[in-house]
Structure formats: C-alpha cells, structure tokens
Write a protein that holds these residues in place. Structure first.
Motif, PDB file in Angstrom:
ATOM      1  N   UNK A   1       0.741  -1.227  -0.189  1.00 61.63           N
ATOM      2  CA  UNK A   1      -0.125  -0.019  -0.151  1.00 61.63           C
ATOM      3  C   UNK A   1       0.901   1.411  -0.311  1.00 61.63           C
ATOM      4  N   UNK A   2       1.879   1.239   1.172  1.00 61.13           N
ATOM      5  CA  UNK A   2       2.724   2.392   0.780  1.00 61.13           C
ATOM      6  C   UNK A   2       3.638   2.636  -0.800  1.00 61.13           C
ATOM      7  N   UNK A   3       3.532   1.667  -0.942  1.00 62.31           N
ATOM      8  CA  UNK A   3       4.634   1.731  -2.252  1.00 62.31           C
ATOM      9  C   UNK A   3       3.144   1.964  -3.865  1.00 62.31           C
ATOM     10  N   UNK A   4       2.238   1.329  -3.453  1.00 56.90           N
ATOM     11  CA  UNK A   4       1.315   1.581  -4.746  1.00 56.90           C
ATOM     12  C   UNK A   4       0.398   2.250  -4.721  1.00 56.90           C
ATOM     13  N   UNK A   5      -0.506   2.827  -3.575  1.00 55.58           N
ATOM     14  CA  UNK A   5      -1.462   2.810  -3.287  1.00 55.58           C
ATOM     15  C   UNK A   5      -1.396   4.314  -2.423  1.00 55.58           C
TER      16      UNK A   5
END
Lengths: 459, 330, 240
Positions: A346-350
């Motif tokens: 989530x931190x990386x992509x959302x």
C-alpha cells in the motif's frame, strides 16, 4: 446500587477513569465494523461448546470394537478417538448439538475473519498507525484455519484421516527439513505413534486457543488505544471520531450480535447436519472414498494440489521439492506473504504513506481495490479447482480439460479482474452512485428563458 | 432456473421494502434526534415480549433435554431463545435507550520529545562503557546459544528419520493375505477385478503394508525384464499408497470393451493421479511425481501369492531421499 | 412306382411350399422371434447381426448372459446413441415386455443369469465393510457417486438390489467385476447397504447431500454469513 459498585471498584483498583473511558468509547457507525465482532462471538461459542466436548473426547488410537446401536458400524474396529466421538454424538444428551454447533462455529469463524479482512484491506484500515494490529489479525486468520483443521482431524474419521495423510505429505515435502519435521510431529512415519493424538488434542484444546485469546486481547487493546477508524462524513475528520457511545447503545447492539451469532450457530447445530462421522466410518490407511474434501477454508489447498502438474524438483538423487510442496506449502505461504506485505504494498503502490484515521470507500482507491480483488480471484479460482471432480459429475465436462481451463484462468483472470474492477471503481466514484441503492441524483431541465429548473422527483 | 429468478426477485423486492423502511426509520430518527430521550413505548413492549418468549424457549429447551433430547428440537429451542434474547437486546439498543451520538478525539502519536528523551536515556546509560562492541557481542553470543539450547529439547518429541521411513513389512516369501487374514490365491485375481492385499503376520496400518493387485493379460504387459519376473502370470502388485500425498489408490478403471472406453488404470480419488498397471505403474495423468511402486510377486506351489522381495522403489509420498536406490531387503 | 414317385413329389412340393410360406402372417411370433427382431432393429448396428460384435463399435454379446442384457437394458444404458459415449442410467425406450424379449434373446447365447438378490440375507454392517473395501473409491462412501479420470461412477440412489447384483457380476463400462471375490451373502449385504444409503441416518438434521464439506461450506456462506451480514446491517443502522 450502581454507585456503590462503582465506588467499591474505584476505591480499591482505581478503575474509575478506566470505566469512564470505556463507557464513553465511541464506535463508528458503519455496519461493516461489526464483521470482526461476528468472528469474536463465533470464537466465544467455540470456546464454550469446545469445553463441553473436551469432557467426552478420548485422544487415543487404542482400538475397540463397536457394539453400539448404529447398525452399519456393528463389529467395526475403530480407535477410541472415533469411538468416543460416536458416543458423544449418539448417546450423550445434547452431545450432537454441541458437536455440530462447534463445527458450524469454526466454519463461520473463518468466514467472518475473511470478510473482516476484506473490509480492512479494501478501505485502508491497515494503514499507519494500524499496521501492527493488521499483522496480528492476519496471524489470527492463519491460526484459525490451522485450528479448525486440527479440530476436525482429532476424530480420525475417514475424511479427516485422508486429510491428515495429505498434511503429512505436505510436511514431508518441505525442502531439507521436511522429513525430520514430519517425524517430529507424528512421532515417526505415518500413521505415527500413539502420542500423536494426545498432542494433537493439547494443541487444539489449549495451546492454540490460548494464543488466539492472547492475540484477540492484543487486537482489541490496540483498537481501543488507537480508536476505530471511520468513514468520512459530516462532522468526521482525521481528528474527530463521531459515532455511538459504548454505553448504552453500542453495548446493547453488540450483546445483541453475540446472541444472534449464538442463535444462528445453535440453530444450524440442531437443524443442519455437519460432519456425520458415522456415515464416513473410521479411517484406515488402505481406505479412501471418492469425493473427499477438506473443510471449506482449506479448499484452496486441495485446488492447489490438484492443479499442479507432476513436477518434482530433483538435485541428482535428492528430491528437493516433492510435488505436494507447490500446492500445499508454497501456495499458501505465498498468499499469506502477500497478506502480510499488504501495508508495504500500500505504501509503495496505493499512496498509503501518511497516518490515517479516516477510511476510503473501496471505490475511492481503484488501484488498491482492483489489486485486492485480482489477488482474491487468483485464490478463488484455485479454490474452485478443488471441486473439478463434482463439476465433472454434474456437467460431464472432463476432468482433464477442466484442469487446463482452471490453470489458464488462474493466470489470466487476475489481470482481467484488475481492469474490470478498476473501471467499475472509477465509474462509481465519478458518478457518486451507490450500486445497490440506485441513483439518487436529480434531473435538471433547461427552461425556455435559459435558466435551469429541477424536475419533480419521480419516485 | 425458476428458483434462481424467484430468489433474485425476492432480493430486489427486499431492497425496495428496505428503502421504504429506511425512510420511515430516518423520519423517526430525525424526530428522536430533536428529543433524544423521548421514550418509545412500542419498542419497550416489544422488548418485554421478546424477553418473555426467550424465557419460554429456554424453558422448553430444559424440558426437552430432560424428557427427549432430540438434536433438532434442542437446537431449535436453544437457538430460538438466543435469537429472541438478541432481538430484545437489539431493540433495546436501537429504540429503547437514548440514541445520542458522541464525539471523541483521536489520540495523536508521535511525541518527538519523548522519543528524544528515550534515546538520551539509553545512550547515557551506556556512556561509561568502554568496550561496547565486545560486551554486546558477548551478550549476543550468550543469548543465541541459550536460545538454541532452550529450543533443543523439542527434538525429544520425535524420533530420527533414519531408515525407518524406507522400511516396509515386505520380504521375500511373505505371503499376501486379505483384510480378514485369508491367504490370497492367484486364481482369485481375475483380469477384470482388483484385490487389496496385506502382509501375513504384520501390521496392516503402516504405509508400506497395503497392496493393490491386478492381473494384466500377458500380451499387454510392458515391463522391463527384471520386473517382469515379479509379475507371474501377469499378476502384478503395487503399493496401495499413492506416491503423491499418501491416499489409498482405491479405483481400478477397467473397460469391458477396449475400443470405446479408456484403457485400464489405477486411479487415486484424492487428486486423480492415474497409473498404468501394464507398464509397471507408470504415471499417466495427475500430480504424482513418481510412478506407483511395484512389489515383486511369486506364486507358491499351493497357488498362493507371496512377495518376491521388497518394493522396487520407495513407497508413499516423496521426501528428500525417496529416489535414492533403497537398500532392498530380500 | 409311378404313384409313389408322384406322392413323393407332392410331399416335396408341399414341404417346399411349407418352407417358403411357413411361419407367416396368421401365427403370432413367439418370444424368441420378437427378441431377435428387436435386436436386429435396435442393437445389431453396433453388436453385429450375429451378436458377435462389431469392431470398434460394440462387443460380442455371446456369453454375456441375461445379467448383462437385463442390466444395460432395464436401466436404459442401452441402446447407446454413440458407442464412444459412457452408458448412463436413463429411461429405456423399450417396454418391459420388449426388454424381457431382448434379454431372453441375448441369454440364448449363454452366460450368467439375472442374479436373485435378497438384501435381507445380508447385514448392513457387512455391506458397509465390503462397500468400503471395494466400492467407495469410485461410488463414494454413501453412494453419492464420483468420478475417475475419463469415467463417471454414478450415484446409487436409483439402484435396486438386482441392479447392484448385476453390476457386480457384469462390471459395466469401466467398473471392475467382483464375483470372484465376493460370496453371495456378501453381495446381498452390499445391496442391503446400498438400500441404506438411499436414506442414511441423518440424526444431525438436514443431510445437505451427504458429500461433506462442499455443501457445508455453501451453508456457511449462503445461509449463516448471509443471515449474519443482514443482521449487522440492521444492527449497525441508525448509528451514522
């Protein structure tokens, strides 16, 4: 009278402030926040009915010859685990009710956790500062699945016995340590030593429930420390939580839910038969039945085992990865790895970088929602492949052909699902509709003089 | 199909009913929001009714338990009592008690001063240490060694793997018996049936014990010469335990008329690994990583079946050493 | 001499006429004859005019006996539209009398008769044990049917005791034969057990199909979770 009680507790334990904050604790208003409670209350029913069952179950593989009232099993040799469960089901008043309620509760427990996990993952509740609690929850999902498998395997009936030998094969298949590990658990080569059964019982009845209870406590404490998240709305911000106070409104509703969960489980336990072990008969290593399946929450593993082509990885003469490794060990570990990594994903992509107390509706973050559903579709297709034999029986579509279809679907469908779900989210978000409640906008008409007027609502 | 349609209509209809109920409820709520403590007598009456009915259901459960503990009736009364009690609690929570909303502030985490203080305290405690790395290294070593020592007794829980995993009860000369310990004669194994066999005088439960025995007509046998001797008159025995995941291979697909039906095969009902008996148990389909292991047979002078030695390959699900040439005990 | 020759000639012509005109219109055909007629019309295309089979299409019926003919015909497995299809239980296009005629015709070529199975001569516990050892791998422990690769083992809900006896004797399609291993009493016990599986002991409530976890999972999600999600939708309402 209440005043006396509160004063008693406060003057001895200093519990006044704690009581005050507990009674005033605010719960958010959406129904989806109660999914976790369904799981919690199913756990309560599990413990209550489980305690009853422990008084009757005998964890011994010592054989006995059946001489009871059930004619088809007359004269059959069976272990005491099976015989004691038969006795509980046939001869103990309310015994079968307790056993069936316990088993339904286990099925509902895992299902509720899955729904709860979906709500958490799709709305961003796992984001900072709640990652730790999310990991506790994923751990509990794994433990719940494991615990359920242990529970129904205690009986040594035909179906669960077949499941145990498959579990043994999966344990054996772990590279390097598999054979030692399997021997450790079973006390030797399958079917194992006599001490396997009491150990299985202790893990199921004491060790895992204590761990689960501790994790549930940690889970709830973290929630109260950080407070629940909430959906955005009037009066609701990242700083201000608006909802129902614990007392009296929420406590009564929650008690109501506990009672309804108990009601559903006991109604099922009395009215819908589950795991009729007398029909399956006791397990023997040389027996197997067609149509054997594990309980639903392990269906993804039988799908994995059935779909995998006959691959075994060998290094010279050493079999590094026997076939059950892929469907039975690697696949579930990959799934749980994704679940554990979800906050990092989530931190990386959302865009889940900051701390959040407000949730997003699934449609508000199309990439997250689409990715999660794509991941779910992968697991679900493998799960569905576990029933290819019954599909063949019902539809006539050959088993081998189905295998190829499901393999292709497992690879291709997640991409398709991603794109479709993402589009749906974007559309819903842009239109502002609720898919089930219908369109709630207004129709505006241009007048002859150039202004706008509203058409009267039609419904 | 009709049932599906009706269910769909019920769901949609249910949705419409709910919309109307929701509107009524919202109006009532709005009224109550203005006067949050106004009593709802109707709801109170319903709560009392539900509680009384719950008591009756619980009483019925007690009576049934004592008189005729039928599982269905017990579940109905107990579950019914819980449901009615739950209804009372829910109604009380939603209609009877005050419905005011409340607000709370979220705690804010991230106190940098406290973080700095903690850091300072820890660093200060170590300020008088001259050889920090030595001490930490020694502590780590001690901790790791003690941790490993603490975990080691877990090994007491299980035996070592050694040779037992490859051992089976089969030796040259051990006769084959049925589940009822009757000797199996060669003539019992006709071409279109399968027979389950066990070692005479040994435990039947170990994975190495059970056999599945079929007869393949001689012209169809395709075995390497050293294995052909182990299939006298085409009677060929295999381990009944599937080398995929240990289930019993309990299906024998044997066509009555070859041209229009699939060829003979032994099939496992767990994941449908399919083995060809005429080619020594060769895998035809399915996830098993190895062929079905063959046990050499002999026919005694009296016409009984006996083993001609141990299995040619190791039996049961694969593990690290399952493909090493097993030390066969004849 | 001349009279005897004339008489002989007359007899010969009479016999010839008898042969040519013989068993025609007025007399009703006997059972063997109608069986053969039905056979020629419905079966010979795959099983051959002389019931010796047709390569690649149908096996010989010589020696299969009344047991096989009765089993396949009465359960509607035969006639089979495409020889490559698996024969399945269905409604037979023949009447009972026609089936009997066909069975008699096939039986005339020899083979096992229709077995007489009396389930009361066996016990359900012996039947359970024999069924577990030999049958449940394909047919499932309570006869709900199953599959093998490239073959379906049907459920036994419609199987009469005589069907069970015939199937064990005949080994239809890809089913093995078990008459060499099982005594008559054991076969009767199997039939008794199969009868039991049509109404097994469901003291736990609704049997939901008697195949275990798959329908149990469906009840979990479509009944229990459905009801509980509806419950929390109602409980959680009015709080936001």
């Amino acid at each position: 009278m209440i005043q006396r009680l509160v004063r008693f507790v406060d003057e001895r334990l200093g519990a006044g402030p704690a009581l005050r904050s507990t009674l005033r604790y605010v719960f958010p208003g959406h129904w989806s926040f109660m999914l976790g409670e369904i799981a919690l209350y199913a756990f309560v029913v599990l413990v209550a009915t489980g305690i009853f069952l422990t008084f009757f179950y005998v964890p011994s593989d010592q054989t006995t010859t059946y001489a009871g009232s059930y004619a088809p099993l007359q004269g059959v040799t069976m272990g005491k685990q099976y015989a004691s469960t038969l006795g509980l089901s046939f001869d103990v008043p309310a015994g079968l009710l307790m056993r069936q309620t316990h088993h339904w509760a286990a099925n509902v427990f895992v299902a509720a956790i899955v729904l709860h996990l979906m709500r958490i993952a799709l709305t961003g509740a796992y984001r900072k500062p709640r990652e730790l609690n999310y990991w506790v929850g994923v751990t509990m999902l794994g433990l719940a699945i494991f615990e359920g498998f242990l529970g129904y395997s205690l009986i040594d009936d035909l179906l669960s016995g077949m499941g145990l030998v498959i579990a043994y094969s999966v344990a054996l298949s772990i590279p390097f340590v598999g054979d030692d590990f399997a021997f450790l658990v079973w006390g030797g080569e399958y079917p194992g030593s006599s001490s396997f059964w009491p150990r299985l019982e202790i893990v199921h009845v004491l060790i895992v429930p204590v761990i689960l209870a501790a994790l549930i406590t940690v889970h709830l404490l973290q929630i109260t420390r950080q407070h629940h998240t909430q959906f955005a709305g009037r009066g609701r911000t990242e700083r201000r939580l608006l909802g129902t106070p614990m007392w009296p409104g929420y406590a009564l509703r929650s008690i109501g839910l506990l009672l309804f969960v108990g009601a559903v489980l006991f109604l099922l336990g009395g009215l819908v038969q589950i795991n009729p072990i007398w029909q399956w008969g006791p397990y023997e290593t040389w027996l197997s039945t067609n149509g054997a399946q594990p309980d639903w929450y392990l269906g993804w593993l039988i799908g994995g085992l059935r779909l995998m082509p006959p691959l075994e990885v060998q290094v010279f003469d050493y079999t590094l990865m026997p076939n059950p490794f892929f469907g039975g060990f690697l696949f579930p570990n990959l799934v749980f790895l994704v679940l554990f990594l979800w906050p990092w994903i989530g931190r990386r992509f959302f865009g889940d970088t900051r701390a959040h107390n407000l949730l997003e509706r699934p449609r508000d973050n199309p990439r997250r929602t689409a990715t999660f559903y794509a991941f779910l579709s992968w697991v679900f297709i493998v799960f569905a492949a576990g029933s290819m034999d019954r599909f063949y029986l019902r539809s006539g579509i050959p088993y081998e052909g189905q295998g190829w279809f499901f393999r292709a679907a497992a690879v291709l469908a997640p991409f398709l699902v991603y794109f479709v779900v993402r589009r749906i989210c974007e559309e819903l978000r842009d239109r502002g509709d609720h898919p089930l409640r219908g369109w709630t906008g207004r129709v505006v008409r241009r007048t002859d003089t150039g202004g706008f007027e509203e058409e009267p609502p039609t419904s | 199909m009709r049932r599906l349609l009706r269910t769909l209509l019920a769901v949609i209809g249910f949705g419409a009913v709910r919309r109307r109920a929701r509107r009524r409820h919202e109006e009532a709520q709005a009224r109550r929001a203005e006067r949050p403590t106004e009593p709802d007598r109707r709801a109170e009456n319903l709560v009392v009714a539900a509680l009384l009915l719950a008591a009756a259901a619980a009483l019925a459960f007690v009576v049934l338990y004592l008189v005729t503990p039928n599982t269905q009736l017990l579940g109905l009364t107990f579950g019914g009592a819980l449901a009615l009690l739950g209804l009372a609690a829910a109604l009380a929570g939603k209609r009877v008690v005050s419905q005011e909303q409340a607000a709370e502030e979220y705690p804010e985490f991230g106190d940098e001063r406290a973080q700095g203080d903690v850091q300072a305290v820890v660093e200060e405690s170590g300020s008088s240490i001259s050889r920090r790395r030595l001490l930490l290294g020694a502590a780590g070593l001690a901790g790791g060694a003690l941790g490993a020592a603490a975990l080691l007794p877990a090994a007491s829980l299980g035996p070592n793997v050694d040779g037992t995993i490859a051992a089976t009860p089969w030796r040259r000369g051990r006769r084959v018996v049925s589940r009822d310990d009757k000797l199996i004669r060669a003539e019992e194994v006709s071409e279109s049936t399968f027979v389950t066999g066990f070692p005479e005088g040994a435990t039947k439960e170990s994975l190495g014990a059970p056999l599945i025995i079929v007869r393949v007509p001689a012209p169809e046998l395709r075995l390497p010469p050293d294995r052909l001797a182990g299939a006298p008159d085409g009677i060929i025995a295999f381990s009944k335990i599937c080398p995929h995941a240990g289930c019993a291979v309990s299906m024998y697909r044997h066509p009555r008329f070859r041209p229009t039906a699939p060829k003979p095969a032994l099939v496992c009902p767990c994941h449908y690994s399919t083995f060809d008996p005429s080619r020594g148990g060769k895998l035809l389909f399915g996830p098993a990583g190895r062929d079905l292991p063959q046990l050499p047979l002999q026919i005694t002078a009296a016409g009984e079946l006996e083993a001609g030695g141990d299995f040619y390959d190791s039996i049961g699900p694969s593990y690290g050493r399952s493909r090493e040439k097993p030390g066969r005990k004849d | 001499m001349k009279v005897r020759a004339a008489l002989a000639a007359l007899c010969g012509i009479g016999a010839l006429a008898g042969l040519v005109l013989g068993p025609s219109a007025p007399a009703k055909p006997g059972p063997a004859e109608s069986g053969r007629q039905l056979y020629v019309e419905g079966c010979s295309s795959c099983h051959g005019m002389d019931a010796r089979g047709s390569p690649g299409r149908g096996p010989t019926l010589r020696g299969v006996g009344a047991a096989a003919a009765d089993f396949y015909l009465r359960t509607g497995r035969m006639p089979l539209a495409d020889p490559k299809d698996q024969p399945e239980r269905s409604d037979s296009p023949y009447t009972g009398a026609e089936i009997r005629a066909l069975v008699d015709y096939v039986a005339s070529f020899g083979g096992p008769p229709v077995p007489r199975i009396d389930p009361r001569r066996g016990t359900v516990s012996e039947g359970n044990q024999v069924f577990s050892d030999h049958c449940m791998g394909c047919h499932q422990v309570v006869g709900q049917g199953g599959i093998t690769t490239q073959g379906v083992a049907p459920d036994l809900r419609k199987s009469k005791p005589v069907d069970v006896g015939e199937a064990i004797t005949v080994g239809p399609y890809v089913m093995p034969r078990f008459t060499d291993q099982l005594s008559r009493r054991e076969i009767a016990s199997v039939a008794r057990y199969v009868d039991y599986t049509k109404h097994p002991d469901d003291r736990g409530g609704w049997g939901i199909g008697h195949i275990g976890p798959v329908p149990e999972g469906m009840v979990t999600w479509l009944l229990a979770l459905f009801a509980l999600v509806l419950t929390i939708r109602v409980l959680g309402e009015g709080t936001s």
